[in-house]
Design a protein around this motif. Structure first.
Motif, short mmCIF file in Angstrom:
data_model
loop_
_atom_site.label_atom_id
_atom_site.label_comp_id
_atom_site.label_asym_id
_atom_site.label_seq_id
_atom_site.Cartn_x
_atom_site.Cartn_y
_atom_site.Cartn_z
N ALA A 155 4.13 11.28 -10.39
CA ALA A 155 4.83 10.31 -11.22
C ALA A 155 6.29 10.72 -11.32
O ALA A 155 6.62 11.90 -11.29
CB ALA A 155 4.20 10.26 -12.61
N GLU A 156 7.15 9.72 -11.42
CA GLU A 156 8.59 9.98 -11.49
C GLU A 156 9.15 9.48 -12.81
O GLU A 156 8.75 8.43 -13.31
CB GLU A 156 9.30 9.30 -10.32
N GLY A 157 10.07 10.25 -13.35
CA GLY A 157 10.80 9.85 -14.55
C GLY A 157 12.27 10.04 -14.30
O GLY A 157 12.67 10.83 -13.45
N ASP A 158 13.09 9.27 -15.00
CA ASP A 158 14.53 9.44 -14.83
C ASP A 158 15.23 9.33 -16.17
O ASP A 158 14.66 8.90 -17.15
CB ASP A 158 15.09 8.44 -13.82
N ALA A 171 6.58 14.81 -11.34
CA ALA A 171 5.53 15.70 -11.82
C ALA A 171 4.21 15.26 -11.21
O ALA A 171 4.01 14.07 -10.95
CB ALA A 171 5.45 15.67 -13.34
N ASN A 172 3.31 16.22 -11.02
CA ASN A 172 2.00 15.86 -10.49
C ASN A 172 0.96 15.82 -11.61
O ASN A 172 1.28 16.09 -12.77
CB ASN A 172 1.58 16.79 -9.34
N GLY A 173 -0.25 15.48 -11.25
CA GLY A 173 -1.33 15.37 -12.23
C GLY A 173 -1.75 16.68 -12.85
O GLY A 173 -2.49 16.69 -13.83
N ARG A 195 15.99 17.29 -19.45
CA ARG A 195 14.85 17.32 -20.37
C ARG A 195 14.22 15.92 -20.48
O ARG A 195 13.00 15.77 -20.45
CB ARG A 195 15.31 17.82 -21.74
N GLY A 196 15.04 14.89 -20.59
CA GLY A 196 14.53 13.52 -20.70
C GLY A 196 13.79 13.07 -19.46
O GLY A 196 12.72 12.45 -19.54
N ALA A 197 14.34 13.39 -18.29
CA ALA A 197 13.69 13.00 -17.04
C ALA A 197 12.36 13.72 -16.85
O ALA A 197 11.37 13.12 -16.44
CB ALA A 197 14.62 13.27 -15.86
N VAL A 198 12.33 15.01 -17.17
CA VAL A 198 11.10 15.79 -17.03
C VAL A 198 10.03 15.28 -18.01
O VAL A 198 8.87 15.10 -17.64
CB VAL A 198 11.37 17.29 -17.23
N THR A 199 10.45 15.01 -19.24
CA THR A 199 9.51 14.49 -20.24
C THR A 199 8.93 13.15 -19.78
O THR A 199 7.72 12.91 -19.87
CB THR A 199 10.19 14.36 -21.61
N ALA A 200 9.79 12.27 -19.27
CA ALA A 200 9.33 10.96 -18.80
C ALA A 200 8.35 11.11 -17.64
O ALA A 200 7.31 10.44 -17.60
CB ALA A 200 10.53 10.10 -18.39
N ALA A 201 8.66 12.01 -16.70
CA ALA A 201 7.76 12.22 -15.57
C ALA A 201 6.41 12.76 -16.02
O ALA A 201 5.36 12.31 -15.55
CB ALA A 201 8.41 13.18 -14.56
N LEU A 202 6.42 13.72 -16.94
CA LEU A 202 5.16 14.29 -17.43
C LEU A 202 4.35 13.25 -18.19
O LEU A 202 3.12 13.19 -18.06
CB LEU A 202 5.44 15.51 -18.31
#
Length: 86
Positions: free
Chosen positions: A8-11, A21-23, A50-57
């Protein structure tokens, strides 16, 4: 093994920072645009990462939930069934 295949991708910052991030809830990719680096604002860049990582997770967690529901349905478990310990 299958969880590692879910990605999954977050930005954040209108795509200036992108995270994947993966499952297994592992960060598998991070891209920072040249534009973001040129801003020279360390705190803002940290917030964007931090925002992008949180969104991806969060998106990875959603995808894992969807996948788990599919597997449960294929086993004949009722929708919303919680496995012990989950």
């Amino acid at each position: 093994e299958r969880l590692g295949q879910i990605v999954a991708e977050g930005d954040a910052g209108a795509g200036m920072v992108k995270a994947k991030a993966n499952g297994k809830m592992e960060l598998v990719g991070l891209t920072i645009s040249d534009e973001a680096l040129k801003l020279g604002d360390k705190e803002m860049l940290e917030d964007l990462v931090r925002g992008a990582v949180t969104a991806a997770l969060n998106k990875a967690r959603e995808k894992v939930g969807e996948e788990t529901a599919k597997v449960g349905a294929s086993l004949g478990l009722p929708a919303g069934f919680k496995m012990p310990g989950s």
